[in-house]
Design an enzyme around this catalytic site. Structure first.
Site, PDB file in Angstrom:
ATOM      1  N   TYR A   1      26.406  32.996  38.044  1.00 24.39           N
ATOM      2  CA  TYR A   1      25.771  33.375  39.303  1.00 24.39           C
ATOM      3  C   TYR A   1      24.408  34.029  39.092  1.00 24.39           C
ATOM      4  O   TYR A   1      24.023  34.934  39.815  1.00 24.39           O
ATOM      5  CB  TYR A   1      26.689  34.321  40.092  1.00 24.39           C
TER       6      TYR A   1
ATOM      7  N   ARG B   1      31.784  31.198  47.850  1.00 24.16           N
ATOM      8  CA  ARG B   1      32.010  32.135  46.745  1.00 24.16           C
ATOM      9  C   ARG B   1      30.673  32.634  46.179  1.00 24.16           C
ATOM     10  O   ARG B   1      30.513  33.817  45.879  1.00 24.16           O
ATOM     11  CB  ARG B   1      32.848  31.442  45.663  1.00 24.16           C
TER      12      ARG B   1
ATOM     13  N   LYS C   1      42.153  29.930  36.654  1.00 21.21           N
ATOM     14  CA  LYS C   1      41.184  29.426  35.679  1.00 21.21           C
ATOM     15  C   LYS C   1      41.270  30.168  34.349  1.00 21.21           C
ATOM     16  O   LYS C   1      41.203  29.576  33.278  1.00 21.21           O
ATOM     17  CB  LYS C   1      39.774  29.526  36.266  1.00 21.21           C
TER      18      LYS C   1
ATOM     19  N   ARG D   1      38.214  31.401  44.731  1.00 21.20           N
ATOM     20  CA  ARG D   1      37.829  30.014  44.454  1.00 21.20           C
ATOM     21  C   ARG D   1      38.536  29.083  45.435  1.00 21.20           C
ATOM     22  O   ARG D   1      39.645  29.355  45.895  1.00 21.20           O
ATOM     23  CB  ARG D   1      38.213  29.623  43.028  1.00 21.20           C
TER      24      ARG D   1
ATOM     25  N   HIS E   1      36.295  37.082  36.718  1.00 23.12           N
ATOM     26  CA  HIS E   1      35.662  36.655  35.471  1.00 23.12           C
ATOM     27  C   HIS E   1      36.128  37.521  34.307  1.00 23.12           C
ATOM     28  O   HIS E   1      36.468  38.696  34.484  1.00 23.12           O
ATOM     29  CB  HIS E   1      34.139  36.727  35.583  1.00 23.12           C
TER      30      HIS E   1
END
Length: 234
Positions: A213, A180, A99, A58, A203
């Site tokens: 995505y 990304r 994140k 990211r 993720h």
């Protein structure tokens, strides 16, 4: 309402304003990706572009990446061998956390990334010498010409300037975060399983990867550093 103090929920009388439509995501094709890499070769953003596109990190993770989390040599004699890698353990978010918990990951580096980071190190040493006493030591891999942290607007501007001559790409229509998206798309196009892509992008589950995505994941899916070396014929 629960204690019978209010007879009616006034929130139901409010109308919810409609927000603006989000910017649709997109990804570079392989030809566009090669063009972007070539166009950025002589810019200060080259290492940033290469690392973002070939590792899927990211933009907030790259802005927080420090040299002590970069290993450009690895250890071939270890069992199993340790490849060159980056530890994506921090971001510019509040508190420096990534994140999510699973976003904290260590990624093997494709050879093209190793070369770009070696160039980045040499470039930064020259800038440190040129800055002299104005240099602010931060340990950041990607910093300003005086060593300070990069502002997101400056990254976006410098990225667009770096790729302005990329064939088949309108620089004004692209942002760093779409590198990304392109990473995911290129891996998916080349048969990398969704589970592996999910781990590489940090993720918590494949469901998150599919949701975020969905336009980049191909219907038929067949790690990461080996695939990118093969894709870009390093």
């Amino acid at each position: 309402m629960a204690r019978d103090k209010v007879k009616r929920n006034v929130v139901t009388l409010c109308s919810v304003p409609k927000g603006k439509d989000g910017r649709p995501s997109k990804a570079l094709t392989f030809a566009q990706a090669e063009s972007v890499l070539k166009a950025a070769e002589d810019s200060r953003m080259h290492g940033y572009v290469v690392l973002s596109l070939l590792t899927g990190a990211r933009t907030e993770e790259l802005r927080a990446l420090t040299w002590d989390h970069v290993d450009l040599e690895g250890d071939k004699d270890a069992v199993p061998p340790i490849p060159p890698h980056v530890a994506v353990w921090r971001s510019v978010r509040a508190g420096g956390d990534t994140k999510t918990r699973k976003s904290r990951r260590t990624l093997a580096l494709p050879k093209r990334c190793v070369d770009a980071l070696q160039t980045q190190w040499a470039q930064q040493q020259r800038e440190r010498e040129a800055a002299g006493k104005t240099w602010k030591e931060s340990g950041l891999v990607f910093a300003s010409k005086v060593g300070t942290a990069l502002d997101p607007s400056h990254v976006r501007r410098d990225f667009r300037n770096a790729i302005k001559d990329a064939e088949g790409v309108d620089a004004g229509e692209w942002t760093p975060r779409e590198l990304r998206h392109s990473f995911v798309s290129l891996l998916s196009d080349n048969g990398i399983p969704l589970e592996e892509i999910s781990r590489l992008v940090g993720h918590s589950s494949t469901a998150v990867t599919e949701a975020v995505y969905r336009k980049q994941i191909r219907p038929v899916l067949q790690g990461g550093a080996v695939a990118m070396d093969r894709i870009f014929d390093a």
